[in-house]
Motif scaffolding. Structure first.
Motif, PDB file in Angstrom:
ATOM      1  N   ALA A 195       5.066  11.034  -9.807  1.00 53.36           N
ATOM      2  CA  ALA A 195       4.013  10.734 -10.785  1.00 53.36           C
ATOM      3  C   ALA A 195       4.317   9.423 -11.517  1.00 53.36           C
ATOM      4  O   ALA A 195       3.419   8.612 -11.778  1.00 53.36           O
ATOM      5  N   LEU A 196       5.594   9.209 -11.864  1.00 53.27           N
ATOM      6  CA  LEU A 196       5.991   7.973 -12.536  1.00 53.27           C
ATOM      7  C   LEU A 196       5.730   6.763 -11.654  1.00 53.27           C
ATOM      8  O   LEU A 196       5.156   5.761 -12.107  1.00 53.27           O
ATOM      9  N   TYR A 197       6.132   6.852 -10.390  1.00 58.37           N
ATOM     10  CA  TYR A 197       5.964   5.699  -9.492  1.00 58.37           C
ATOM     11  C   TYR A 197       4.488   5.423  -9.216  1.00 58.37           C
ATOM     12  O   TYR A 197       4.084   4.263  -9.042  1.00 58.37           O
ATOM     13  N   ALA A 198       3.683   6.470  -9.171  1.00 60.44           N
ATOM     14  CA  ALA A 198       2.241   6.271  -9.010  1.00 60.44           C
ATOM     15  C   ALA A 198       1.674   5.498 -10.200  1.00 60.44           C
ATOM     16  O   ALA A 198       0.848   4.582 -10.037  1.00 60.44           O
ATOM     17  N   ASP A 199       2.128   5.832 -11.402  1.00 65.40           N
ATOM     18  CA  ASP A 199       1.672   5.112 -12.591  1.00 65.40           C
ATOM     19  C   ASP A 199       2.147   3.661 -12.583  1.00 65.40           C
ATOM     20  O   ASP A 199       1.399   2.742 -12.943  1.00 65.40           O
ATOM     21  N   LEU A 200       3.406   3.442 -12.173  1.00 62.98           N
ATOM     22  CA  LEU A 200       3.927   2.075 -12.111  1.00 62.98           C
ATOM     23  C   LEU A 200       3.146   1.245 -11.095  1.00 62.98           C
ATOM     24  O   LEU A 200       2.899   0.048 -11.301  1.00 62.98           O
ATOM     25  N   TYR A 201       2.745   1.860 -10.001  1.00 60.46           N
ATOM     26  CA  TYR A 201       1.928   1.173  -8.993  1.00 60.46           C
ATOM     27  C   TYR A 201       0.586   0.768  -9.585  1.00 60.46           C
ATOM     28  O   TYR A 201       0.119  -0.368  -9.415  1.00 60.46           O
ATOM     29  N   ARG A 202      -0.040   1.679 -10.298  1.00 60.13           N
ATOM     30  CA  ARG A 202      -1.361   1.391 -10.849  1.00 60.13           C
ATOM     31  C   ARG A 202      -1.294   0.310 -11.930  1.00 60.13           C
ATOM     32  O   ARG A 202      -2.272  -0.383 -12.184  1.00 60.13           O
ATOM     33  N   GLU A 203      -0.113   0.160 -12.551  1.00 63.59           N
ATOM     34  CA  GLU A 203       0.078  -0.888 -13.553  1.00 63.59           C
ATOM     35  C   GLU A 203       0.499  -2.215 -12.930  1.00 63.59           C
ATOM     36  O   GLU A 203       0.655  -3.210 -13.636  1.00 63.59           O
ATOM     37  N   GLY A 204       0.704  -2.235 -11.618  1.00 68.97           N
ATOM     38  CA  GLY A 204       1.099  -3.459 -10.933  1.00 68.97           C
ATOM     39  C   GLY A 204       2.577  -3.756 -10.974  1.00 68.97           C
ATOM     40  O   GLY A 204       3.007  -4.842 -10.551  1.00 68.97           O
TER      41      GLY A 204
END
Length: 349
Positions: A304-313
């Protein structure tokens, strides 16, 4: 249904696999994409011993088709990334937040598949090289639907292993120096993990000079084709050296490159009987050699953390996907991976 099967002698794409319905605490997932990792090839060449016949694949993402009794955190239609950790969630290690150490999470392969009435093993509690697979509920982590499946698939192994090794195991801090030996799928994720952690100097080492551009894109501040030039960049050595290839001579080089209080983190997978050596006297300045299983990850939190980091670029995923292949082109995908022509090839169904 279609899947990639290894029978102990050859790999083949078959179309007559069957998978059972999910039981209590299980999830049936229709695979959208699956990354081709060297661990899959290591089963084929014997580096990773595994019973056969087996459906390969362990780095995938897809859509939930059905859930078994007691599953509430995901539902039919949810997009999920899959981990390989079929941890029990109830033992002392799981309770301590160390699911990679759960003794239920390895060495107990299930057989949810069948072919011609005969059971077929599941690789890494996952088998993402099939149109559908059954996993434990704890392995399915809901992700936003706007993450492309080929990119989402890579979170479950390469990202968890590489970024996790930096953040969870080595605990790289701001201003630290990092050396990454090998810039394949895992190595690139170590590089971006070091960048995210705030490392100041990040030295990528790979014998293939063509990998320099992508290594720098993921976070390398320096690129070398051998470890011989590392001391010119880091005269006293590195705080952290990650070995991502799985060769014992590179393990030795990783240890030799450490500064005082440095850590060598082993991520590459050599043959199970391989032995490495180092000078014992070189270790007394508080140096460490750390093994690392699956990035010391906690998948329900980390994915979930890495998905959020991806969406933030901040976390790169799309750039990892060098090529996509329909599952029928599996042999071409393997050839490209073995020749080093792709950072990560992804199979689609």
């Amino acid at each position: 249904m279609r899947g990639v099967l290894f029978d102990g002698k050859q790999i083949q794409v078959v179309d007559d696999l069957e998978v059972r319905d999910p039981g209590p605490g299980e999830v049936l997932v229709a695979i959208g994409a699956a990354g081709l990792c060297h661990s899959d090839l290591s089963v084929v060449d014997g580096t990773i011993p595994f019973p056969v016949p087996v459906v390969l694949g362990h780095e995938g993402a897809g859509v939930v088709e059905a859930v078994g009794a007691g599953v509430t955190h995901v539902a039919s239609g949810d997009h999920v990334a899959l981990s390989t950790l079929a941890n029990c969630g109830a033992c002392a290690e799981c309770d301590r937040g160390r699911p990679t150490m759960c003794r239920q999470a390895i060495g107990r392969p299930g057989r949810p598949f069948s072919r011609g009435g005969r059971p077929v093993f599941q690789f890494a509690s996952n088998s993402a090289f099939a149109e559908r697979t059954v996993v434990k509920a704890v392995q399915a982590v809901r992700i936003p639907e706007d993450i492309p499946m080929p990119s989402a698939a890579l979170i479950g192994c390469g990202v968890l292993t590489g970024v996790g090794a930096v953040l969870n195991r080595a605990r790289v801090d701001r201003g630290d120096s990092v050396v990454v030996i090998g810039t394949g799928g895992v190595g690139l994720n170590v590089l971006q993990g070091a960048r995210i952690a705030g490392a100041l100097r990040i030295v990528a080492v790979d014998a293939n000079p063509a990998k320099e551009a992508v290594a720098r894109r993921f976070g390398a501040t320096h690129f070398l084709t051998s470890t011989e030039g590392v001391r010119e960049v880091l005269p006293t050595g590195a705080d952290h050296v990650f070995e991502c290839v799985g060769r014992v001579e590179l393990v030795r080089q990783a240890v030799d490159l450490l500064d005082r209080h440095g850590q060598a983190i082993l991520l590459g997978v050599p043959p199970s009987t391989a032995e490495a050596s180092f000078l014992v006297s070189s270790m007394y300045l508080d140096k460490s050699i750390l093994g690392c299983r699956y990035g010391s990850s906690r998948p329900q939190r980390d994915i979930a953390l890495y998905a959020d980091l991806y969406r933030e670029g901040r976390l790169l995923l799309d750039e990892l996907v060098t090529e996509t292949y329909p599952v029928e082109d599996f042999e071409k995908a393997v050839g490209d991976a073995e020749a080093g022509r792709v950072a990560r090839g992804v199979l689609t169904f």
